[in-house]
Design a protein around this motif. Sequence first.
Motif, PDB file in Angstrom:
ATOM      1  N   PRO A 127       0.948  -1.207   0.205  1.00  0.00           N
ATOM      2  CA  PRO A 127       0.079  -0.003  -0.092  1.00  0.00           C
ATOM      3  C   PRO A 127       0.855   1.335  -0.014  1.00  0.00           C
ATOM      4  N   PHE A 128       1.899   1.206   0.645  1.00  0.00           N
ATOM      5  CA  PHE A 128       2.881   2.659   0.688  1.00  0.00           C
ATOM      6  C   PHE A 128       3.421   2.478  -0.624  1.00  0.00           C
ATOM      7  N   LEU A 129       4.101   1.675  -0.930  1.00  0.00           N
ATOM      8  CA  LEU A 129       4.979   1.433  -2.534  1.00  0.00           C
ATOM      9  C   LEU A 129       4.050   1.890  -3.569  1.00  0.00           C
ATOM     10  N   LEU A 130       2.932   1.510  -3.642  1.00  0.00           N
ATOM     11  CA  LEU A 130       1.966   1.919  -4.677  1.00  0.00           C
ATOM     12  C   LEU A 130       0.867   2.763  -4.577  1.00  0.00           C
ATOM     13  N   MET A 131       1.113   3.601  -3.537  1.00  0.00           N
ATOM     14  CA  MET A 131       0.283   4.617  -3.018  1.00  0.00           C
ATOM     15  C   MET A 131      -0.078   5.630  -4.441  1.00  0.00           C
ATOM     16  N   THR A 132       0.778   6.134  -4.863  1.00  0.00           N
ATOM     17  CA  THR A 132       0.496   7.191  -5.978  1.00  0.00           C
ATOM     18  C   THR A 132      -0.326   6.424  -7.095  1.00  0.00           C
ATOM     19  N   PRO A 133      -0.023   5.241  -7.683  1.00  0.00           N
ATOM     20  CA  PRO A 133      -0.999   4.784  -8.590  1.00  0.00           C
ATOM     21  C   PRO A 133      -2.384   4.257  -7.977  1.00  0.00           C
ATOM     22  N   MET A 134      -2.299   3.837  -6.911  1.00  0.00           N
ATOM     23  CA  MET A 134      -3.604   3.290  -6.370  1.00  0.00           C
ATOM     24  C   MET A 134      -4.436   4.601  -6.037  1.00  0.00           C
ATOM     25  N   SER A 135      -4.122   5.491  -5.766  1.00  0.00           N
ATOM     26  CA  SER A 135      -4.654   6.770  -5.439  1.00  0.00           C
ATOM     27  C   SER A 135      -4.919   7.817  -6.455  1.00  0.00           C
ATOM     28  N   TRP A 136      -4.984   7.097  -8.033  1.00  0.00           N
ATOM     29  CA  TRP A 136      -5.228   7.684  -8.988  1.00  0.00           C
ATOM     30  C   TRP A 136      -6.447   8.525  -9.201  1.00  0.00           C
ATOM     31  N   GLU A 137      -7.602   7.579  -8.672  1.00  0.00           N
ATOM     32  CA  GLU A 137      -8.743   8.270  -8.867  1.00  0.00           C
ATOM     33  C   GLU A 137      -9.100   9.303  -8.089  1.00  0.00           C
ATOM     34  N   ILE A 138      -8.313   9.414  -7.029  1.00  0.00           N
ATOM     35  CA  ILE A 138      -8.441  10.987  -6.199  1.00  0.00           C
ATOM     36  C   ILE A 138      -7.411  11.973  -6.750  1.00  0.00           C
ATOM     37  N   LEU A 139      -6.478  11.529  -7.030  1.00  0.00           N
ATOM     38  CA  LEU A 139      -5.214  12.428  -7.574  1.00  0.00           C
ATOM     39  C   LEU A 139      -5.745  13.297  -9.004  1.00  0.00           C
ATOM     40  N   TRP A 140      -6.319  12.480 -10.005  1.00  0.00           N
ATOM     41  CA  TRP A 140      -6.654  12.822 -11.199  1.00  0.00           C
ATOM     42  C   TRP A 140      -7.729  13.905 -11.159  1.00  0.00           C
ATOM     43  N   PRO A 141      -8.942  13.728 -10.452  1.00  0.00           N
ATOM     44  CA  PRO A 141      -9.913  14.826 -10.290  1.00  0.00           C
ATOM     45  C   PRO A 141      -9.140  16.290  -9.715  1.00  0.00           C
ATOM     46  N   ALA A 142      -8.147  15.953  -8.847  1.00  0.00           N
ATOM     47  CA  ALA A 142      -7.627  17.032  -8.045  1.00  0.00           C
ATOM     48  C   ALA A 142      -6.589  17.885  -8.918  1.00  0.00           C
ATOM     49  N   VAL A 143      -5.929  17.397 -10.006  1.00  0.00           N
ATOM     50  CA  VAL A 143      -5.075  17.907 -10.710  1.00  0.00           C
ATOM     51  C   VAL A 143      -5.737  18.443 -12.111  1.00  0.00           C
ATOM     52  N   SER A 144      -6.729  17.937 -12.573  1.00  0.00           N
ATOM     53  CA  SER A 144      -7.258  18.284 -13.771  1.00  0.00           C
ATOM     54  C   SER A 144      -8.559  19.033 -13.556  1.00  0.00           C
ATOM     55  N   SER A 145      -9.070  19.355 -12.383  1.00  0.00           N
ATOM     56  CA  SER A 145     -10.123  20.316 -12.118  1.00  0.00           C
ATOM     57  C   SER A 145      -9.868  21.174 -11.073  1.00  0.00           C
ATOM     58  N   SER A 146     -11.061  21.898 -10.676  1.00  0.00           N
ATOM     59  CA  SER A 146     -10.972  22.472  -9.478  1.00  0.00           C
ATOM     60  C   SER A 146     -11.072  22.126  -8.283  1.00  0.00           C
ATOM     61  N   ALA A 147     -11.269  20.727  -8.289  1.00  0.00           N
ATOM     62  CA  ALA A 147     -11.457  20.060  -7.118  1.00  0.00           C
ATOM     63  C   ALA A 147     -10.380  19.807  -6.248  1.00  0.00           C
ATOM     64  N   THR A 148     -10.618  20.064  -4.908  1.00  0.00           N
ATOM     65  CA  THR A 148      -9.672  19.941  -3.859  1.00  0.00           C
ATOM     66  C   THR A 148      -9.433  18.415  -3.616  1.00  0.00           C
ATOM     67  N   LEU A 149      -8.340  17.912  -3.018  1.00  0.00           N
ATOM     68  CA  LEU A 149      -8.266  16.556  -2.517  1.00  0.00           C
ATOM     69  C   LEU A 149      -9.007  16.215  -1.832  1.00  0.00           C
ATOM     70  N   GLY A 150      -9.614  16.870  -0.974  1.00  0.00           N
ATOM     71  CA  GLY A 150     -10.920  16.688   0.143  1.00  0.00           C
ATOM     72  C   GLY A 150     -12.019  16.237  -0.750  1.00  0.00           C
TER      73      GLY A 150
END
Length: 381
Positions: free
Chosen positions: A342-365
């Motif tokens: 879970p730690f080593l793959l955190m970034t790819p496993m969190s992509w469905e959270i990260l993508w909206p945050a970086v591609s729109s005005s949505a915050t991580l929360g």
Amino acid sequence: MTTVLLTLGRLPKALALARACKRVGCRVLLAEPFRWHLCRPSRDIDECFRVTAPNVSRGTYLDELIGIVERESVDLIVPVSEEALHVVALHSRLPDGCRLWAAEQNDLHTLHDKLRFAELAVQRSLTVPETYSADDPGARELAIRQAFVEKPAHSCSGIGLRIANAGEAVSGDSSGTLVQALVEGEHISSLSIVHEGREIGSVFYRGLVFAGTVAVCFERVDDCLPAQQWVHDFLADCDYSGFLAFDFIIDEQGRAQAIECNPRATSGVHFFDEISLGNALLNPSAATEIKYAQQTRFQWAYSTLTEAYAALFRFRPREFARCFREMLRARDVVWSLYDPWPFLLMTPMSWEILWPAVSSSATLGEATQQDIAWFGSGDAV
């Protein structure tokens, strides 16, 4: 073997709950609307199920959860985060032998509603900041004479929060928005594990590094007597069961003023010893206390590092040094030598959270909660 179903997997507290249940010999299942999530690669999860998000179709979501419960002979359902406000609707649909680790639906919805919670606390003679519905004349009177906070009655992760100076206009005018006096002081959070009104164990902690309004690095506090007494008094003569969390401001007079209640698990779960927590969830009637973890400081290391770099890029070297120092002193809540993926793959496993945050005005929360949070809506969406 007891089969436990967790109803979210994208957050570190889900991983903490999974590990706690696994340590006491449970079979751990997980239901999650995201295809990819933090808990998916964990060796402590026996099987993951993808379900419809409750804010896409609440009825379908609940039907799918019941389907998992029946097919997999689930003994215990443990909500993880804001989806708890939806999951509690299952209380009347559970098969014999299955237990839901949550209070009744009306209790959760009352406590989650920030205005109704404030009114309930006042009825119990407990201290809260002066609070009004935005359509109450008292809200405008409050806004004229002092700084205030404006926020939705149903919100999470700081979504929709506005801090205003005295004399500024109240922007909302509906019963779905509240206006609350801004209280200066130390911010303390709590998390209690409660069974039929009995406080099995509580932890109190303060944020050290924040991403917006969310603490990503935090430390346990053992001597905050005003907040401890507030929680004890609130639980007196009630029959609540489940996780119960509060956010307090300790004001200049040393009083604990509760600014809101979260009737669900929070980051406080990381401060509990895993085996002790697991046993309390499995057999709360027999649990008399919950031991603390040995560590007193925890963090989401990636988020703490992000905040440190953000301070550096804003030319705030002292804040960068402080964040970096706190990061070195705290233990990451995800990393485990026994369960490293879970730690080593955190970034790819969190992509469905990260993508909206970086591609729109949505915050991580917002990206984390938008599909699962309870916003005071009715039944199926």
